[in-house]
Scaffold this active site. Structure first.
Site, PDB file in Angstrom:
ATOM      1  N   TYR A  83       0.501  -2.225  -7.462  1.00 44.01           N
ATOM      2  CA  TYR A  83       1.646  -2.831  -6.776  1.00 44.01           C
ATOM      3  C   TYR A  83       1.989  -4.209  -7.339  1.00 44.01           C
ATOM      4  O   TYR A  83       3.135  -4.660  -7.205  1.00 44.01           O
ATOM      5  CB  TYR A  83       1.363  -3.004  -5.278  1.00 44.01           C
ATOM      6  N   HIS A 113      -5.947   5.958  -5.313  1.00 43.94           N
ATOM      7  CA  HIS A 113      -4.501   5.940  -5.076  1.00 43.94           C
ATOM      8  C   HIS A 113      -3.888   7.334  -5.122  1.00 43.94           C
ATOM      9  O   HIS A 113      -2.993   7.656  -4.338  1.00 43.94           O
ATOM     10  CB  HIS A 113      -3.814   5.044  -6.104  1.00 43.94           C
ATOM     11  N   PRO A 118       6.937   4.983   6.859  1.00 44.73           N
ATOM     12  CA  PRO A 118       7.160   5.576   8.180  1.00 44.73           C
ATOM     13  C   PRO A 118       8.603   5.516   8.655  1.00 44.73           C
ATOM     14  O   PRO A 118       8.976   6.246   9.582  1.00 44.73           O
ATOM     15  CB  PRO A 118       6.254   4.740   9.083  1.00 44.73           C
ATOM     16  N   LEU A 119       9.413   4.654   8.034  1.00 45.14           N
ATOM     17  CA  LEU A 119      10.836   4.583   8.396  1.00 45.14           C
ATOM     18  C   LEU A 119      11.707   5.263   7.346  1.00 45.14           C
ATOM     19  O   LEU A 119      12.930   5.088   7.343  1.00 45.14           O
ATOM     20  CB  LEU A 119      11.257   3.121   8.583  1.00 45.14           C
ATOM     21  N   GLY A 167      13.911   3.026   5.392  1.00 43.48           N
ATOM     22  CA  GLY A 167      14.974   2.436   6.202  1.00 43.48           C
ATOM     23  C   GLY A 167      15.953   3.417   6.801  1.00 43.48           C
ATOM     24  O   GLY A 167      16.773   3.049   7.652  1.00 43.48           O
ATOM     25  N   LEU A 184      15.508   5.722   8.919  1.00 44.24           N
ATOM     26  CA  LEU A 184      15.293   5.961  10.342  1.00 44.24           C
ATOM     27  C   LEU A 184      15.639   4.743  11.205  1.00 44.24           C
ATOM     28  O   LEU A 184      15.520   4.802  12.427  1.00 44.24           O
ATOM     29  CB  LEU A 184      13.841   6.390  10.586  1.00 44.24           C
TER      30      LEU A 184
END
Length: 273
Positions: free
Chosen positions: A47, A102, A185-186, A189, A191
């Protein structure tokens, strides 16, 4: 902030943490998250954000659960050891709380990788072992290779729009006390957008209904849905302090079973894009 057990370790971690993939928010949002109880911060060597995490947690190390990952291209025995040592230097800490593979790499025997990771635990450089993006079969192989220390988590894609893990992986992890760490989890964006701006307005209208009933935001309801299962935690990413605060507000309450069922039905045939 609600806490949940990490695998069968007896350790409790927040159900809402922070992910820092493609993160550019500096230290302030991360420090705000810690202050609000989102003390799990998840990064990875690929990352490029381990250094900023290290900077953000200075003076707060005893409050933070640090998770990072070894690249899927560094899974040879000696490569794992070198990668972990490099991550420790960038994070400026003496021990990684959760060290994860990973992604699987069929070119390297999983036994070789796990042996190196267990050596890191023996040396006191790592506390717990996890994997990421592992299928049920791949997780089983990793568990079989782990002779000294258990695999306590599997970090995978999971949100209202992407529910593939519910078929096999989620039940398996639940039965075997492997914590699911849900990333994205969104849905990047999607959601958090209103029905007027959504690619799936019918489902989003149900999300809006539940948000109105609970007096929460769309993002908070979507995150709360994600952690409804006791064996799931999640790591939303945000570069902004206000959004971090909103995300943390997804914990400490629960949608009802009826609201969960409504959302499950509405998103059962959602588009993945």
């Amino acid at each position: 902030m609600e806490l949940k057990p990490l695998g069968n370790t007896g350790v409790l971690i927040p159900e809402i943490g922070v992910g820092v993939w493609r993160y550019g928010g500096g230290t302030e949002p991360l420090r705000k998250a810690i202050a609000l109880g989102a003390t799990l911060i998840d990064t990875a060597e690929v990352y490029g954000t381990e250094a900023i995490v290290g900077e953000a947690i200075k003076g707060l190390r005893d409050r933070v659960f640090v998770a990072t990952k070894v690249s899927g291209s560094h899974l040879g025995h000696d490569e794992v050891l070198k990668a972990a040592e490099a991550s420790l230097r960038r994070l400026d800490i003496s021990c990684i709380d959760l060290y994860q593979i990973h992604r699987p790499n069929s070119l390297v025997p999983i036994q070789e990788t796990i042996r190196a990771m267990e050596a890191l635990v023996d040396r006191g450089l790592v506390k717990y072992l996890g994997v990421s993006n592992f299928s049920t079969a791949e997780l089983r192989s990793a568990q079989a290779a782990a002779r000294k220390y258990p695999i306590v988590s599997n970090q995978v894609l999971y949100n209202l729009n992407r529910r593939e893990i519910e078929g096999d992986l989620l039940p398996y992890c639940r039965e075997n006390q492997v914590t699911i760490i849900a990333y994205t989890p969104l849905d990047s964006g999607r959601l958090a957008k209103s029905s007027a701006a959504s690619s799936n307005p019918d489902a989003t209208k149900v999300l809006e209904l539940v948000a109105a009933q609970t007096q929460k935001t769309l993002a908070q309801v979507a995150l709360n849905w994600c952690v409804f299962d006791q064996g799931v935690i999640t790591i939303p990413k945000s570069d902004k302090t206000a959004r971090v605060t909103e995300n943390c507000g997804a914990s400490g309450w629960r949608i009802s079973a009826d609201q969960k069922a409504l959302l499950d039905k509405a998103y059962s045939s959602s588009d993945d894009d």
